[in-house]
Design an enzyme around this catalytic site. Structure first.
Site, PDB file in Angstrom:
ATOM      1  N   SER A   1       0.821  -1.212   0.000  1.00 42.41           N
ATOM      2  CA  SER A   1       0.000   0.000   0.000  1.00 42.41           C
ATOM      3  C   SER A   1       0.856   1.264   0.000  1.00 42.41           C
ATOM      4  CB  SER A   1      -0.900   0.031   1.227  1.00 42.41           C
ATOM      5  OG  SER A   1      -1.576  -1.183   1.384  1.00 42.41           O
TER       6      SER A   1
HETATM    7  N1  SAH Z   1      -0.859  -4.964   3.908  1.00 38.75           N
HETATM    8  C1  SAH Z   1      -0.029  -5.282   2.758  1.00 38.75           C
HETATM    9  C2  SAH Z   1      -0.692  -4.972   1.438  1.00 38.75           C
HETATM   10  C3  SAH Z   1      -1.812  -5.884   1.198  1.00 38.75           C
HETATM   11  S1  SAH Z   1      -2.298  -6.166  -0.467  1.00 38.75           S
HETATM   12  C4  SAH Z   1       1.321  -4.608   2.842  1.00 38.75           C
HETATM   13  O1  SAH Z   1       1.581  -3.870   3.803  1.00 38.75           O
HETATM   14  O2  SAH Z   1       2.138  -4.853   1.959  1.00 38.75           O
HETATM   15  C5  SAH Z   1      -3.670  -7.211  -0.066  1.00 38.75           C
HETATM   16  C6  SAH Z   1      -3.291  -8.604   0.348  1.00 38.75           C
HETATM   17  O3  SAH Z   1      -4.503  -9.243   0.743  1.00 38.75           O
HETATM   18  C7  SAH Z   1      -2.696  -9.452  -0.767  1.00 38.75           C
HETATM   19  O4  SAH Z   1      -1.438  -9.906  -0.411  1.00 38.75           O
HETATM   20  C8  SAH Z   1      -3.709 -10.587  -0.918  1.00 38.75           C
HETATM   21  O5  SAH Z   1      -3.092 -11.848  -1.195  1.00 38.75           O
HETATM   22  C9  SAH Z   1      -4.371 -10.602   0.417  1.00 38.75           C
HETATM   23  N2  SAH Z   1      -5.707 -11.218   0.464  1.00 38.75           N
HETATM   24  C10 SAH Z   1      -6.742 -11.077  -0.402  1.00 38.75           C
HETATM   25  N3  SAH Z   1      -7.791 -11.819  -0.001  1.00 38.75           N
HETATM   26  C11 SAH Z   1      -7.413 -12.438   1.143  1.00 38.75           C
HETATM   27  C12 SAH Z   1      -8.061 -13.361   2.038  1.00 38.75           C
HETATM   28  N4  SAH Z   1      -9.309 -13.785   1.852  1.00 38.75           N
HETATM   29  N5  SAH Z   1      -7.371 -13.782   3.125  1.00 38.75           N
HETATM   30  C13 SAH Z   1      -6.103 -13.384   3.336  1.00 38.75           C
HETATM   31  N6  SAH Z   1      -5.437 -12.528   2.531  1.00 38.75           N
HETATM   32  C14 SAH Z   1      -6.086 -12.063   1.446  1.00 38.75           C
END
Ligand code: SAH
EC number: 2.1.1.77
Length: 214
Positions: free
Chosen positions: A61
């Site tokens: 992000s």
């Molecule tokens: N917080 C992260 C950015 C997240 S991007 C950082 O600091 O880098 C969103 C993430 O959510 C992705 O890695 C994706 O794989 C995950 N995601 C999406 N759906 C999900 C689910 N149902 N359970 C767990 N993770 C999930």
């Protein structure tokens, strides 16, 4: 590029100009080097206020969004926090500086493995990362004082609402994945849940089930 005094000053300046004003949050973001969570070609841009690609087609992000979401959680240092969407691990690392214990889950095993490596390198021992479908939360560790979701669902997932402690706060983006989403804050009270809307955001979607590579 390294996270030297000059880079830190510019990084914090950009955060402030986007509304990240909480001193403890700014200090955590000045301490944790975002460059450690970005690999390859994009390392050069780690200190710019923009989202960047990470493996598995996901994104780390934008720093100001990380700051604003962290600020919205109103952490005192004593909380047990769940983050859904580990991604690069950057947001979890920031939370680890401001809470007692952080659980973070991602549906991609590879992302969890890489994030764990970075947590070890940086000696962030109060973070536990799991490969799991975070829309079900982590029933074994519930209830949580705070929950942060970093992928967008159409509505707040029921299991996450249920795993929030009374008096607890959850911050999450809601809305359709291909449209602008709204960042909302949910506070659990004795009577139910209070909702307030924070700002428009854009996140990758919350997807059901573990990823095929997991
Ligand atoms: N917080 C992260 C950015 C997240 S991007 C950082 O600091 O880098 C969103 C993430 O959510 C992705 O890695 C994706 O794989 C995950 N995601 C999406 N759906 C999900 C689910 N149902 N359970 C767990 N993770 C999930």
């Amino acid at each position: 590029m390294s996270f030297d005094a000059e880079a830190k000053m510019q990084f914090v300046f950009a955060l402030r100009s986007q509304g990240v004003t909480e001193q403890s949050v700014l200090q955590a973001m000045e301490k944790i080097d975002r460059g450690a969570f970005v690999t390859g070609y994009f390392t050069e841009r780690a200190y710019e206020d923009m989202p960047l690609p990470i493996p598995c087609g996901q994104t780390i992000s934008q720093p100001s969004v990380v700051g604003l979401m962290t600020q919205a959680l109103q952490l005192s240092g004593r909380e047990k926090v769940l983050e859904v969407g580990t991604g690069s691990g950057y947001q979890a690392a920031i939370l680890s500086q401001l809470a007692r214990r952080v659980y973070t889950v991602d549906r991609h095993r590879r992302l969890v493995a890489e994030a764990r490596r970075v947590f070890d390198t940086l000696d962030l021992s109060n973070i536990t990362a799991f490969t799991a479908d975070g829309s079900f939360g982590l029933p074994d560790q519930a209830p949580f004082d705070r929950i942060l979701v970093t992928a967008a669902a159409e509505d707040p997932p029921g299991p996450l609402l249920a795993q929030l402690r009374i008096g607890g706060i959850m911050v999450l983006p809601v809305g359709q994945s291909d449209a602008v989403q709204r960042l909302i804050r949910v506070t659990r009270t004795e009577q139910g849940y209070d909702y307030d809307e924070l700002r428009p955001v854009r996140f990758v979607p919350l997807v059901e089930g573990l990823a095929k590579d997991s």
